[in-house]
Write a protein that holds these residues in place. Structure first.
Motif, PDB file in Angstrom:
ATOM      1  N   THR A  43      -0.780  -8.326 -11.372  1.00  0.00           N
ATOM      2  CA  THR A  43      -1.369  -8.217 -10.924  1.00  0.00           C
ATOM      3  C   THR A  43      -1.704  -5.952 -10.657  1.00  0.00           C
ATOM      4  O   THR A  43      -1.071  -5.756 -11.438  1.00  0.00           O
ATOM      5  N   CYS A  44      -2.676  -6.268  -9.804  1.00  0.00           N
ATOM      6  CA  CYS A  44      -3.068  -5.066  -9.707  1.00  0.00           C
ATOM      7  C   CYS A  44      -2.046  -4.592  -8.317  1.00  0.00           C
ATOM      8  O   CYS A  44      -2.488  -5.322  -7.019  1.00  0.00           O
ATOM      9  N   THR A  45      -1.499  -3.249  -8.447  1.00  0.00           N
ATOM     10  CA  THR A  45      -1.409  -3.055  -6.423  1.00  0.00           C
ATOM     11  C   THR A  45      -2.710  -2.669  -6.120  1.00  0.00           C
ATOM     12  O   THR A  45      -3.473  -2.023  -6.966  1.00  0.00           O
ATOM     13  N   PRO A  46      -2.674  -1.848  -4.405  1.00  0.00           N
ATOM     14  CA  PRO A  46      -2.908  -1.108  -3.860  1.00  0.00           C
ATOM     15  C   PRO A  46      -3.462  -0.261  -4.291  1.00  0.00           C
ATOM     16  O   PRO A  46      -4.768  -0.052  -4.589  1.00  0.00           O
ATOM     17  N   PRO A  49       0.777  -1.162  -0.087  1.00  0.00           N
ATOM     18  CA  PRO A  49      -0.361   0.451   0.449  1.00  0.00           C
ATOM     19  C   PRO A  49       0.964   1.429  -0.219  1.00  0.00           C
ATOM     20  O   PRO A  49       0.079   2.757  -0.442  1.00  0.00           O
ATOM     21  N   THR A  50       2.134   1.047   0.754  1.00  0.00           N
ATOM     22  CA  THR A  50       2.994   2.509   0.501  1.00  0.00           C
ATOM     23  C   THR A  50       4.001   2.713  -0.935  1.00  0.00           C
ATOM     24  O   THR A  50       4.451   3.604  -0.592  1.00  0.00           O
ATOM     25  N   GLY A  51       3.424   1.284  -1.710  1.00  0.00           N
ATOM     26  CA  GLY A  51       4.046   1.696  -3.263  1.00  0.00           C
ATOM     27  C   GLY A  51       5.152   0.818  -3.587  1.00  0.00           C
ATOM     28  O   GLY A  51       5.404   1.425  -4.218  1.00  0.00           O
ATOM     29  N   GLU A  52       6.008   0.343  -2.206  1.00  0.00           N
ATOM     30  CA  GLU A  52       7.080  -0.434  -2.205  1.00  0.00           C
ATOM     31  C   GLU A  52       6.665  -1.865  -3.342  1.00  0.00           C
ATOM     32  O   GLU A  52       5.829  -2.163  -3.729  1.00  0.00           O
ATOM     33  N   THR A  53       7.142  -1.862  -4.569  1.00  0.00           N
ATOM     34  CA  THR A  53       7.471  -3.030  -5.419  1.00  0.00           C
ATOM     35  C   THR A  53       8.793  -4.212  -5.126  1.00  0.00           C
ATOM     36  O   THR A  53       9.674  -4.687  -4.677  1.00  0.00           O
ATOM     37  N   TYR A  54       7.246  -5.400  -5.166  1.00  0.00           N
ATOM     38  CA  TYR A  54       8.849  -6.967  -5.368  1.00  0.00           C
ATOM     39  C   TYR A  54       8.503  -8.004  -6.410  1.00  0.00           C
ATOM     40  O   TYR A  54       7.286  -7.997  -6.485  1.00  0.00           O
ATOM     41  N   ALA A  55       9.444  -8.204  -6.181  1.00  0.00           N
ATOM     42  CA  ALA A  55       9.379  -9.329  -8.142  1.00  0.00           C
ATOM     43  C   ALA A  55      10.009 -10.407  -7.374  1.00  0.00           C
ATOM     44  O   ALA A  55      11.037 -10.404  -6.875  1.00  0.00           O
ATOM     45  N   LEU A  56       9.233 -11.556  -7.547  1.00  0.00           N
ATOM     46  CA  LEU A  56       9.982 -12.870  -7.494  1.00  0.00           C
ATOM     47  C   LEU A  56       9.940 -13.682  -9.056  1.00  0.00           C
ATOM     48  O   LEU A  56       9.038 -13.826  -9.883  1.00  0.00           O
ATOM     49  N   TYR A  57      12.097 -13.821  -9.493  1.00  0.00           N
ATOM     50  CA  TYR A  57      11.804 -14.287 -10.845  1.00  0.00           C
ATOM     51  C   TYR A  57      13.209 -15.812 -10.213  1.00  0.00           C
ATOM     52  O   TYR A  57      13.875 -15.938  -9.443  1.00  0.00           O
ATOM     53  N   ARG A  58      13.647 -16.490 -11.307  1.00  0.00           N
ATOM     54  CA  ARG A  58      14.325 -17.239 -11.417  1.00  0.00           C
ATOM     55  C   ARG A  58      15.268 -17.785 -12.534  1.00  0.00           C
ATOM     56  O   ARG A  58      15.190 -16.408 -12.850  1.00  0.00           O
ATOM     57  N   VAL A  59      16.898 -17.572 -12.072  1.00  0.00           N
ATOM     58  CA  VAL A  59      18.196 -17.813 -13.314  1.00  0.00           C
ATOM     59  C   VAL A  59      18.236 -19.196 -12.717  1.00  0.00           C
ATOM     60  O   VAL A  59      18.381 -19.483 -11.633  1.00  0.00           O
ATOM     61  N   GLY A  60      19.072 -20.110 -13.311  1.00  0.00           N
ATOM     62  CA  GLY A  60      19.629 -20.762 -13.192  1.00  0.00           C
ATOM     63  C   GLY A  60      20.171 -21.299 -14.897  1.00  0.00           C
ATOM     64  O   GLY A  60      19.957 -20.984 -15.395  1.00  0.00           O
ATOM     65  N   ARG A  61      21.168 -22.734 -14.359  1.00  0.00           N
ATOM     66  CA  ARG A  61      22.031 -22.605 -15.562  1.00  0.00           C
ATOM     67  C   ARG A  61      21.428 -24.751 -15.900  1.00  0.00           C
ATOM     68  O   ARG A  61      22.014 -25.180 -14.304  1.00  0.00           O
ATOM     69  N   LEU A 101      16.549 -18.847  -6.794  1.00  0.00           N
ATOM     70  CA  LEU A 101      15.000 -17.987  -6.965  1.00  0.00           C
ATOM     71  C   LEU A 101      15.251 -16.708  -5.475  1.00  0.00           C
ATOM     72  O   LEU A 101      16.241 -16.433  -5.521  1.00  0.00           O
ATOM     73  N   ILE A 102      14.984 -15.823  -6.834  1.00  0.00           N
ATOM     74  CA  ILE A 102      15.228 -13.707  -6.760  1.00  0.00           C
ATOM     75  C   ILE A 102      14.053 -13.635  -6.048  1.00  0.00           C
ATOM     76  O   ILE A 102      12.884 -13.210  -6.240  1.00  0.00           O
ATOM     77  N   ILE A 103      14.207 -12.552  -4.364  1.00  0.00           N
ATOM     78  CA  ILE A 103      13.256 -11.686  -4.814  1.00  0.00           C
ATOM     79  C   ILE A 103      13.565 -10.220  -4.329  1.00  0.00           C
ATOM     80  O   ILE A 103      14.956 -10.437  -3.744  1.00  0.00           O
ATOM     81  N   THR A 104      13.463  -8.759  -5.769  1.00  0.00           N
ATOM     82  CA  THR A 104      13.642  -8.420  -5.044  1.00  0.00           C
ATOM     83  C   THR A 104      13.452  -7.130  -4.638  1.00  0.00           C
ATOM     84  O   THR A 104      11.376  -7.088  -5.016  1.00  0.00           O
ATOM     85  N   ARG A 105      13.669  -5.996  -3.863  1.00  0.00           N
ATOM     86  CA  ARG A 105      12.617  -5.164  -3.237  1.00  0.00           C
ATOM     87  C   ARG A 105      12.893  -3.707  -4.303  1.00  0.00           C
ATOM     88  O   ARG A 105      14.365  -2.735  -3.786  1.00  0.00           O
ATOM     89  N   TYR A 106      11.641  -3.153  -4.490  1.00  0.00           N
ATOM     90  CA  TYR A 106      11.798  -1.598  -4.794  1.00  0.00           C
ATOM     91  C   TYR A 106      11.429  -0.387  -3.981  1.00  0.00           C
ATOM     92  O   TYR A 106      10.355  -0.876  -3.231  1.00  0.00           O
ATOM     93  N   SER A 107      12.543   0.130  -3.866  1.00  0.00           N
ATOM     94  CA  SER A 107      10.896   1.667  -3.119  1.00  0.00           C
ATOM     95  C   SER A 107       9.959   2.457  -4.178  1.00  0.00           C
ATOM     96  O   SER A 107       9.656   2.328  -4.981  1.00  0.00           O
ATOM     97  N   CYS A 141       3.081 -13.116  -2.880  1.00  0.00           N
ATOM     98  CA  CYS A 141       1.931 -12.120  -2.208  1.00  0.00           C
ATOM     99  C   CYS A 141       2.739 -11.983  -0.785  1.00  0.00           C
ATOM    100  O   CYS A 141       3.390 -12.050  -0.102  1.00  0.00           O
ATOM    101  N   VAL A 142       1.932 -10.019  -1.068  1.00  0.00           N
ATOM    102  CA  VAL A 142       2.178  -9.307   0.643  1.00  0.00           C
ATOM    103  C   VAL A 142       1.417  -9.337   1.426  1.00  0.00           C
ATOM    104  O   VAL A 142      -0.435  -8.727   1.096  1.00  0.00           O
ATOM    105  N   LEU A 143       1.729  -9.752   2.499  1.00  0.00           N
ATOM    106  CA  LEU A 143      -0.026 -10.383   3.529  1.00  0.00           C
ATOM    107  C   LEU A 143      -0.117  -9.133   3.983  1.00  0.00           C
ATOM    108  O   LEU A 143       0.590  -8.332   4.231  1.00  0.00           O
ATOM    109  N   PRO A 144      -1.301  -8.907   4.913  1.00  0.00           N
ATOM    110  CA  PRO A 144      -1.109  -7.714   5.767  1.00  0.00           C
ATOM    111  C   PRO A 144      -0.959  -6.833   6.261  1.00  0.00           C
ATOM    112  O   PRO A 144      -0.788  -5.690   6.712  1.00  0.00           O
TER     113      PRO A 144
END
Length: 438
Positions: free
Chosen positions: A370-373, A40-52, A72-78, A110-113
Protein backbone atom coordinates in the motif's frame (compact mmCIF):
# COMPACT_ATOMS: atom_id res chain seq x y z
CA UNK A 1 11.89 8.38 6.43
CA UNK A 2 13.25 4.97 5.41
CA UNK A 3 12.08 2.38 7.90
CA UNK A 4 12.45 -1.39 8.30
CA UNK A 5 10.01 -3.26 10.54
CA UNK A 6 10.02 -6.99 11.49
CA UNK A 7 6.96 -9.23 11.28
CA UNK A 8 7.15 -10.51 14.83
CA UNK A 9 6.19 -13.89 16.25
CA UNK A 10 5.19 -13.57 19.93
CA UNK A 11 7.47 -15.79 22.03
CA UNK A 12 4.59 -17.37 24.02
CA UNK A 13 3.10 -18.62 20.74
CA UNK A 14 6.43 -20.06 19.56
CA UNK A 15 7.03 -21.75 22.91
CA UNK A 16 3.51 -23.14 23.35
CA UNK A 17 3.47 -24.80 19.93
CA UNK A 18 7.18 -25.66 20.04
CA UNK A 19 7.72 -24.14 16.63
CA UNK A 20 11.05 -25.16 15.17
CA UNK A 21 12.16 -21.91 13.58
CA UNK A 22 15.01 -23.69 11.81
CA UNK A 23 12.65 -26.07 9.97
CA UNK A 24 11.96 -25.63 6.28
CA UNK A 25 8.44 -24.62 5.30
CA UNK A 26 8.24 -27.84 3.31
CA UNK A 27 7.92 -29.63 6.65
CA UNK A 28 4.43 -28.21 7.06
CA UNK A 29 4.70 -24.88 8.84
CA UNK A 30 5.16 -21.31 7.65
CA UNK A 31 4.69 -17.56 7.99
CA UNK A 32 2.98 -15.61 5.21
CA UNK A 33 2.48 -11.85 4.99
CA UNK A 34 -0.97 -10.72 3.85
CA UNK A 35 -1.12 -6.92 3.96
CA UNK A 36 0.04 -3.74 5.68
CA UNK A 37 -1.55 -0.37 6.37
CA UNK A 38 -0.62 2.93 7.97
CA UNK A 39 -2.27 5.82 9.80
CA UNK A 40 -1.97 9.56 9.14
CA UNK A 41 0.12 9.86 12.33
CA UNK A 42 2.73 7.41 11.04
CA UNK A 43 1.76 4.21 12.85
CA UNK A 44 1.95 0.99 10.83
CA UNK A 45 -0.05 -2.25 11.03
CA UNK A 46 0.86 -5.61 9.50
CA UNK A 47 -1.42 -8.60 8.88
CA UNK A 48 0.11 -12.05 8.45
CA UNK A 49 -0.43 -15.77 9.10
CA UNK A 50 1.47 -18.43 10.95
CA UNK A 51 0.43 -22.05 10.87
CA UNK A 52 1.44 -25.68 10.89
CA UNK A 53 -0.13 -28.68 9.23
CA UNK A 54 1.46 -32.10 9.47
CA UNK A 55 0.12 -35.63 9.33
CA UNK A 56 0.29 -37.60 12.57
CA UNK A 57 -1.46 -40.12 14.74
CA UNK A 58 -4.45 -39.03 16.79
CA UNK A 59 -2.45 -39.01 20.05
CA UNK A 60 -0.05 -36.51 18.56
CA UNK A 61 -2.88 -34.33 17.29
CA UNK A 62 -4.26 -34.08 20.84
CA UNK A 63 -1.03 -32.49 22.02
CA UNK A 64 -1.27 -28.69 21.48
CA UNK A 65 2.51 -28.41 21.39
CA UNK A 66 2.70 -30.69 18.36
CA UNK A 67 -0.73 -30.40 16.77
CA UNK A 68 -1.75 -28.48 13.69
CA UNK A 69 -2.60 -24.82 14.29
CA UNK A 70 -3.25 -21.57 12.47
CA UNK A 71 -3.29 -17.94 13.56
CA UNK A 72 -3.85 -14.55 12.07
CA UNK A 73 -1.50 -11.97 13.59
CA UNK A 74 -1.85 -8.20 13.49
CA UNK A 75 1.09 -6.16 14.75
CA UNK A 76 1.06 -2.44 15.51
CA UNK A 77 4.18 -0.29 15.22
CA UNK A 78 4.75 3.27 16.41
CA UNK A 79 5.85 6.02 14.05
CA UNK A 80 9.40 5.37 15.30
CA UNK A 81 9.21 1.66 14.47
CA UNK A 82 8.67 0.30 17.98
CA UNK A 83 6.47 -2.79 18.30
CA UNK A 84 3.53 -1.56 20.39
CA UNK A 85 1.33 -4.67 20.47
CA UNK A 86 0.22 -7.77 18.60
CA UNK A 87 -3.16 -9.44 18.30
CA UNK A 88 -3.53 -13.20 17.88
CA UNK A 89 -6.59 -14.85 16.42
CA UNK A 90 -6.87 -18.62 16.18
CA UNK A 91 -8.27 -19.38 12.74
CA UNK A 92 -11.18 -21.80 12.71
CA UNK A 93 -11.73 -21.04 16.36
CA UNK A 94 -9.23 -23.63 17.56
CA UNK A 95 -11.65 -24.94 20.21
CA UNK A 96 -14.52 -25.49 17.79
CA UNK A 97 -15.98 -22.01 18.13
CA UNK A 98 -16.07 -19.34 15.46
CA UNK A 99 -12.88 -17.32 15.03
CA UNK A 100 -12.94 -13.72 16.25
CA UNK A 101 -11.71 -12.53 12.85
CA UNK A 102 -13.62 -13.98 9.92
CA UNK A 103 -11.04 -15.85 7.86
CA UNK A 104 -11.07 -16.29 4.10
CA UNK A 105 -9.11 -15.71 0.92
CA UNK A 106 -7.85 -12.39 -0.49
CA UNK A 107 -7.42 -11.00 3.03
CA UNK A 108 -6.76 -7.26 3.26
CA UNK A 109 -6.16 -4.67 5.96
CA UNK A 110 -7.42 -1.09 6.07
CA UNK A 111 -7.38 1.78 8.58
CA UNK A 112 -10.82 3.43 8.61
CA UNK A 113 -11.18 7.21 9.04
CA UNK A 114 -11.91 6.87 12.77
CA UNK A 115 -8.76 4.76 13.32
CA UNK A 116 -10.55 1.42 13.55
CA UNK A 117 -8.96 -1.45 11.63
CA UNK A 118 -10.96 -3.34 9.02
CA UNK A 119 -9.82 -6.85 8.12
CA UNK A 120 -11.70 -8.10 5.06
CA UNK A 121 -11.75 -11.42 3.26
CA UNK A 122 -13.61 -13.10 0.44
CA UNK A 123 -16.55 -13.57 0.40
CA UNK A 124 -17.72 -10.21 1.83
CA UNK A 125 -16.47 -10.73 5.38
CA UNK A 126 -15.29 -7.68 7.34
CA UNK A 127 -14.06 -7.62 10.94
CA UNK A 128 -13.60 -4.31 12.76
CA UNK A 129 -10.84 -4.17 15.39
CA UNK A 130 -9.95 -1.44 17.88
CA UNK A 131 -6.89 0.61 16.94
CA UNK A 132 -4.97 -0.63 20.00
CA UNK A 133 -5.73 -4.26 18.96
CA UNK A 134 -7.38 -4.97 22.31
CA UNK A 135 -10.79 -6.11 21.06
CA UNK A 136 -13.02 -6.91 18.13
CA UNK A 137 -15.50 -4.09 17.58
CA UNK A 138 -17.83 -5.76 15.08
CA UNK A 139 -18.03 -8.77 12.79
CA UNK A 140 -19.75 -8.77 9.40
CA UNK A 141 -19.79 -12.42 8.36
CA UNK A 142 -21.58 -13.44 5.18
CA UNK A 143 -21.81 -17.06 6.43
CA UNK A 144 -21.29 -18.08 2.79
CA UNK A 145 -19.10 -21.20 2.62
CA UNK A 146 -19.75 -22.28 -0.97
CA UNK A 147 -18.61 -24.43 -2.73
CA UNK A 148 -17.48 -26.43 0.33
CA UNK A 149 -20.52 -25.60 2.45
CA UNK A 150 -23.86 -23.90 2.33
CA UNK A 151 -24.97 -20.32 2.85
CA UNK A 152 -26.70 -19.40 6.08
CA UNK A 153 -28.32 -16.09 6.98
CA UNK A 154 -25.38 -13.81 7.59
CA UNK A 155 -24.44 -10.16 7.80
CA UNK A 156 -22.11 -9.51 4.87
CA UNK A 157 -20.15 -6.39 3.96
CA UNK A 158 -17.11 -6.27 1.65
CA UNK A 159 -14.27 -8.41 0.34
CA UNK A 160 -11.85 -5.46 0.43
CA UNK A 161 -11.93 -1.84 1.56
CA UNK A 162 -9.70 1.15 0.79
CA UNK A 163 -10.20 4.74 1.96
CA UNK A 164 -10.18 7.93 -0.13
CA UNK A 165 -8.86 11.27 1.23
CA UNK A 166 -12.33 12.43 2.31
CA UNK A 167 -13.17 9.10 3.97
CA UNK A 168 -15.18 7.37 1.25
CA UNK A 169 -14.87 3.59 1.23
CA UNK A 170 -13.78 1.97 -2.03
CA UNK A 171 -15.01 -1.62 -1.81
CA UNK A 172 -15.13 -4.88 -3.71
CA UNK A 173 -17.99 -7.35 -3.36
CA UNK A 174 -18.05 -11.04 -4.24
CA UNK A 175 -21.00 -12.65 -6.01
CA UNK A 176 -22.17 -16.21 -6.57
CA UNK A 177 -22.15 -17.70 -10.06
CA UNK A 178 -19.49 -15.45 -11.60
CA UNK A 179 -18.29 -17.04 -14.87
CA UNK A 180 -20.75 -19.89 -14.19
CA UNK A 181 -18.76 -20.90 -11.10
CA UNK A 182 -20.25 -22.56 -8.04
CA UNK A 183 -17.99 -20.34 -5.91
CA UNK A 184 -18.41 -16.81 -4.61
CA UNK A 185 -15.95 -14.67 -6.61
CA UNK A 186 -15.03 -10.99 -6.33
CA UNK A 187 -16.96 -9.22 -9.08
CA UNK A 188 -18.31 -5.77 -8.12
CA UNK A 189 -16.47 -2.50 -7.37
CA UNK A 190 -18.38 0.19 -5.51
CA UNK A 191 -18.15 3.21 -3.21
CA UNK A 192 -19.74 3.75 0.19
CA UNK A 193 -20.32 7.16 1.76
CA UNK A 194 -20.65 7.04 5.51
CA UNK A 195 -18.98 5.51 8.55
CA UNK A 196 -18.60 1.74 8.89
CA UNK A 197 -19.08 0.95 12.58
CA UNK A 198 -20.66 -1.68 14.79
CA UNK A 199 -24.01 0.08 14.38
CA UNK A 200 -23.66 1.55 10.87
CA UNK A 201 -23.18 -0.27 7.59
CA UNK A 202 -23.18 2.27 4.72
CA UNK A 203 -24.58 1.15 1.37
CA UNK A 204 -22.06 0.32 -1.36
CA UNK A 205 -23.08 1.91 -4.67
CA UNK A 206 -21.88 -0.31 -7.52
CA UNK A 207 -19.66 1.33 -10.15
CA UNK A 208 -18.54 -1.54 -12.35
CA UNK A 209 -18.13 -5.31 -12.46
CA UNK A 210 -16.33 -8.02 -14.41
CA UNK A 211 -18.98 -10.60 -15.26
CA UNK A 212 -22.01 -8.58 -16.44
CA UNK A 213 -24.46 -11.46 -15.95
CA UNK A 214 -23.52 -13.81 -13.08
CA UNK A 215 -25.46 -17.02 -13.47
CA UNK A 216 -27.74 -18.87 -11.04
CA UNK A 217 -28.56 -15.94 -8.77
CA UNK A 218 -31.43 -16.36 -6.35
CA UNK A 219 -32.88 -14.07 -3.69
CA UNK A 220 -30.38 -15.43 -1.16
CA UNK A 221 -27.55 -14.00 -3.27
CA UNK A 222 -28.80 -10.41 -3.11
CA UNK A 223 -27.31 -7.97 -0.59
CA UNK A 224 -29.45 -5.06 0.52
CA UNK A 225 -26.35 -2.94 1.22
CA UNK A 226 -24.92 -3.37 -2.33
CA UNK A 227 -27.04 -1.15 -4.56
CA UNK A 228 -27.32 0.31 -8.03
CA UNK A 229 -29.76 3.13 -8.77
CA UNK A 230 -31.45 2.69 -5.42
CA UNK A 231 -32.08 -1.06 -5.59
CA UNK A 232 -29.97 -4.11 -4.66
CA UNK A 233 -27.51 -5.26 -7.33
CA UNK A 234 -28.99 -8.23 -9.17
CA UNK A 235 -28.57 -9.88 -12.59
CA UNK A 236 -31.05 -7.36 -14.01
CA UNK A 237 -29.87 -4.32 -12.05
CA UNK A 238 -26.16 -3.57 -12.32
CA UNK A 239 -23.83 -1.12 -14.09
CA UNK A 240 -23.37 -1.78 -17.81
CA UNK A 241 -21.25 -2.05 -19.81
CA UNK A 242 -19.11 -4.14 -17.49
CA UNK A 243 -15.35 -3.59 -17.47
CA UNK A 244 -14.81 -6.79 -19.44
CA UNK A 245 -17.22 -5.57 -22.11
CA UNK A 246 -15.24 -2.33 -22.45
CA UNK A 247 -11.93 -4.14 -23.04
CA UNK A 248 -13.21 -7.27 -24.80
CA UNK A 249 -11.50 -6.47 -28.11
CA UNK A 250 -8.06 -6.67 -26.42
CA UNK A 251 -8.08 -10.47 -26.28
CA UNK A 252 -9.79 -11.86 -29.35
CA UNK A 253 -8.60 -15.42 -28.68
CA UNK A 254 -10.41 -16.11 -25.42
CA UNK A 255 -12.03 -12.85 -24.39
CA UNK A 256 -12.11 -11.86 -20.74
CA UNK A 257 -14.17 -14.79 -19.55
CA UNK A 258 -12.72 -16.15 -16.28
CA UNK A 259 -10.87 -12.90 -15.65
CA UNK A 260 -10.44 -11.72 -12.06
CA UNK A 261 -10.32 -8.43 -10.18
CA UNK A 262 -7.38 -7.12 -8.24
CA UNK A 263 -7.93 -4.80 -5.28
CA UNK A 264 -8.87 -1.33 -6.58
CA UNK A 265 -7.14 1.74 -5.15
CA UNK A 266 -8.26 5.39 -4.95
CA UNK A 267 -6.34 7.86 -7.12
CA UNK A 268 -8.59 10.70 -5.90
CA UNK A 269 -11.92 11.04 -4.09
CA UNK A 270 -13.73 10.49 -7.38
CA UNK A 271 -11.20 8.49 -9.44
CA UNK A 272 -10.14 4.89 -8.88
CA UNK A 273 -7.74 2.40 -10.44
CA UNK A 274 -9.47 -0.94 -11.02
CA UNK A 275 -7.11 -3.78 -12.02
CA UNK A 276 -8.46 -6.69 -14.04
CA UNK A 277 -6.50 -9.73 -15.21
CA UNK A 278 -7.50 -12.18 -17.92
CA UNK A 279 -7.72 -15.91 -17.31
CA UNK A 280 -4.79 -17.43 -15.40
CA UNK A 281 -3.42 -20.73 -16.69
CA UNK A 282 -1.64 -23.31 -14.57
CA UNK A 283 1.16 -23.70 -17.11
CA UNK A 284 1.92 -19.97 -17.03
CA UNK A 285 0.05 -16.87 -18.11
CA UNK A 286 2.77 -14.44 -19.14
CA UNK A 287 1.47 -12.46 -22.10
CA UNK A 288 -2.16 -12.65 -21.02
CA UNK A 289 -3.89 -9.26 -21.16
CA UNK A 290 -4.52 -7.09 -18.13
CA UNK A 291 -5.84 -3.59 -17.63
CA UNK A 292 -5.46 -0.97 -14.92
CA UNK A 293 -8.63 0.96 -15.68
CA UNK A 294 -9.38 4.48 -14.48
CA UNK A 295 -12.99 4.49 -13.27
CA UNK A 296 -14.69 7.63 -11.95
CA UNK A 297 -17.37 7.72 -9.28
CA UNK A 298 -20.05 7.67 -11.97
CA UNK A 299 -18.81 4.27 -13.14
CA UNK A 300 -17.29 5.59 -16.37
CA UNK A 301 -13.95 4.33 -17.66
CA UNK A 302 -12.02 7.55 -18.33
CA UNK A 303 -8.67 5.99 -19.25
CA UNK A 304 -6.07 3.59 -17.94
CA UNK A 305 -2.56 3.37 -16.54
CA UNK A 306 -0.52 3.21 -19.74
CA UNK A 307 2.97 2.10 -20.67
CA UNK A 308 3.17 -1.58 -19.70
CA UNK A 309 3.79 -4.34 -22.24
CA UNK A 310 1.69 -7.49 -21.90
CA UNK A 311 4.75 -9.78 -22.14
CA UNK A 312 7.75 -7.73 -21.10
CA UNK A 313 6.01 -6.25 -18.03
CA UNK A 314 3.62 -9.10 -17.24
CA UNK A 315 2.22 -9.16 -13.67
CA UNK A 316 1.28 -12.82 -14.18
CA UNK A 317 4.87 -13.92 -13.49
CA UNK A 318 4.85 -14.58 -9.76
CA UNK A 319 1.17 -13.50 -9.61
CA UNK A 320 2.02 -9.90 -8.69
CA UNK A 321 -1.43 -8.35 -8.75
CA UNK A 322 -1.18 -5.51 -6.22
CA UNK A 323 -1.50 -1.81 -6.92
CA UNK A 324 -0.95 1.11 -4.55
CA UNK A 325 -1.94 4.75 -4.88
CA UNK A 326 -1.30 8.10 -3.22
CA UNK A 327 -4.57 9.98 -3.81
CA UNK A 328 -3.24 13.15 -2.18
CA UNK A 329 -0.59 13.58 -4.90
CA UNK A 330 -2.25 11.54 -7.64
CA UNK A 331 0.41 8.82 -7.87
CA UNK A 332 -0.20 5.15 -8.67
CA UNK A 333 2.29 2.27 -8.34
CA UNK A 334 2.72 -1.37 -9.31
CA UNK A 335 5.55 -3.78 -8.53
CA UNK A 336 6.13 -7.09 -10.26
CA UNK A 337 9.07 -9.32 -11.14
CA UNK A 338 10.09 -7.04 -14.01
CA UNK A 339 9.94 -3.61 -12.47
CA UNK A 340 8.45 -0.94 -10.27
CA UNK A 341 6.09 1.34 -12.21
CA UNK A 342 4.74 4.77 -11.28
CA UNK A 343 2.01 6.85 -12.97
CA UNK A 344 0.47 10.27 -12.53
CA UNK A 345 -3.25 10.95 -12.15
CA UNK A 346 -3.72 11.12 -15.93
CA UNK A 347 -2.44 7.54 -16.27
CA UNK A 348 0.88 8.47 -17.90
CA UNK A 349 3.83 6.29 -16.93
CA UNK A 350 6.37 8.55 -15.21
CA UNK A 351 8.92 5.98 -13.99
CA UNK A 352 9.89 2.37 -14.68
CA UNK A 353 12.57 0.79 -12.50
CA UNK A 354 13.86 -2.26 -14.36
CA UNK A 355 14.62 -5.18 -12.03
CA UNK A 356 17.03 -6.59 -14.61
CA UNK A 357 19.46 -3.87 -13.53
CA UNK A 358 21.73 -4.46 -10.54
CA UNK A 359 20.40 -1.49 -8.57
CA UNK A 360 16.77 -2.64 -8.62
CA UNK A 361 17.12 -6.44 -8.73
CA UNK A 362 16.44 -6.67 -4.94
CA UNK A 363 12.88 -5.47 -5.64
CA UNK A 364 12.06 -8.93 -7.01
CA UNK A 365 12.06 -10.20 -3.41
CA UNK A 366 9.43 -7.71 -2.23
CA UNK A 367 5.64 -7.50 -2.46
CA UNK A 368 3.95 -4.11 -2.76
CA UNK A 369 1.14 -3.63 -0.25
CA UNK A 370 0.00 0.00 0.00
CA UNK A 371 0.80 3.70 0.11
CA UNK A 372 0.79 5.40 3.49
CA UNK A 373 -1.22 8.63 3.96
CA UNK A 374 2.14 10.42 3.68
CA UNK A 375 2.70 8.88 0.24
CA UNK A 376 5.37 6.33 1.22
CA UNK A 377 5.35 2.82 -0.24
CA UNK A 378 5.15 -0.19 2.08
CA UNK A 379 6.92 -3.26 0.69
CA UNK A 380 7.21 -6.64 2.42
CA UNK A 381 10.21 -8.90 1.85
CA UNK A 382 8.89 -12.33 0.92
CA UNK A 383 11.57 -14.35 2.77
CA UNK A 384 13.08 -12.06 5.37
CA UNK A 385 9.69 -11.05 6.87
CA UNK A 386 10.51 -7.36 6.97
CA UNK A 387 8.47 -4.31 5.98
CA UNK A 388 10.32 -1.58 4.08
CA UNK A 389 8.92 1.96 4.04
CA UNK A 390 10.07 3.77 0.89
CA UNK A 391 9.72 7.57 0.83
CA UNK A 392 8.39 8.74 -2.56
CA UNK A 393 9.40 12.14 -3.98
CA UNK A 394 6.83 14.58 -5.34
CA UNK A 395 8.49 14.38 -8.76
CA UNK A 396 8.18 10.77 -9.91
CA UNK A 397 11.17 11.15 -12.25
CA UNK A 398 13.24 11.19 -9.04
CA UNK A 399 11.81 7.85 -7.90
CA UNK A 400 14.81 5.75 -9.11
CA UNK A 401 17.28 7.54 -6.85
CA UNK A 402 14.82 7.45 -3.93
CA UNK A 403 14.34 3.68 -4.28
CA UNK A 404 18.09 3.09 -4.58
CA UNK A 405 18.63 4.97 -1.33
CA UNK A 406 15.78 3.04 0.34
CA UNK A 407 17.30 -0.30 -0.66
CA UNK A 408 20.68 0.77 0.74
CA UNK A 409 18.93 1.91 3.91
CA UNK A 410 17.12 -1.42 4.11
CA UNK A 411 20.45 -3.29 4.04
CA UNK A 412 21.85 -1.13 6.85
CA UNK A 413 18.74 -1.33 9.01
CA UNK A 414 18.39 -5.07 8.43
CA UNK A 415 21.92 -5.57 9.74
CA UNK A 416 21.13 -3.51 12.83
CA UNK A 417 17.91 -5.48 13.43
CA UNK A 418 19.77 -8.78 13.16
CA UNK A 419 22.17 -7.67 15.90
CA UNK A 420 19.28 -6.49 18.07
CA UNK A 421 16.81 -9.34 17.51
CA UNK A 422 19.02 -12.36 16.59
CA UNK A 423 16.39 -13.87 14.26
CA UNK A 424 16.38 -17.58 13.42
CA UNK A 425 16.06 -18.14 9.67
CA UNK A 426 14.61 -14.63 9.36
CA UNK A 427 11.94 -15.30 11.99
CA UNK A 428 11.70 -12.44 14.47
CA UNK A 429 10.47 -13.41 17.95
CA UNK A 430 9.24 -10.81 20.45
CA UNK A 431 8.63 -11.12 24.17
CA UNK A 432 8.10 -7.63 25.59
CA UNK A 433 5.17 -6.11 23.67
CA UNK A 434 1.59 -6.84 24.81
CA UNK A 435 -0.20 -9.70 23.05
CA UNK A 436 -4.00 -9.54 22.76
CA UNK A 437 -5.81 -12.82 22.13
CA UNK A 438 -8.92 -12.05 20.13
Amino acid sequence: MIQTLPLVLPEPLVEFHRIDLTALYSTGWGVAALDAAATPTGETYALYRVGRYTHGVSEREQDPTAANFGYLIITRYSADGEVLASALCRTGGGDGTDAAIVDGSEMTLCVLPDGTLAVSARPNNTTLIASDLSRVVAVYDSKDRRPFGGVAPGDAYATSISVTPSGRLLCTVAEYGVWDSASVITNVVGVADGALTASSKPAIEALTSLDPEPARHTDIDLHAHVTYKGAPVSPANRPRPALTELVADEDRLSGWRYSHLGRPVPLADDLFVVPAYAKTFRAGSRGQPFVFALINDQGQMTGRLDGMHVWRDSPFTGLCYNLAADPHRGHAFHLNRYGLYAWNRAGALRARLDTATKAFKPLTHFTLTTCTPAGDLLLIHNKQHLILRVPVPEDLTELPSAVEEALRGYARQRTALKKQWAPVNWHWTEASAPVHRL
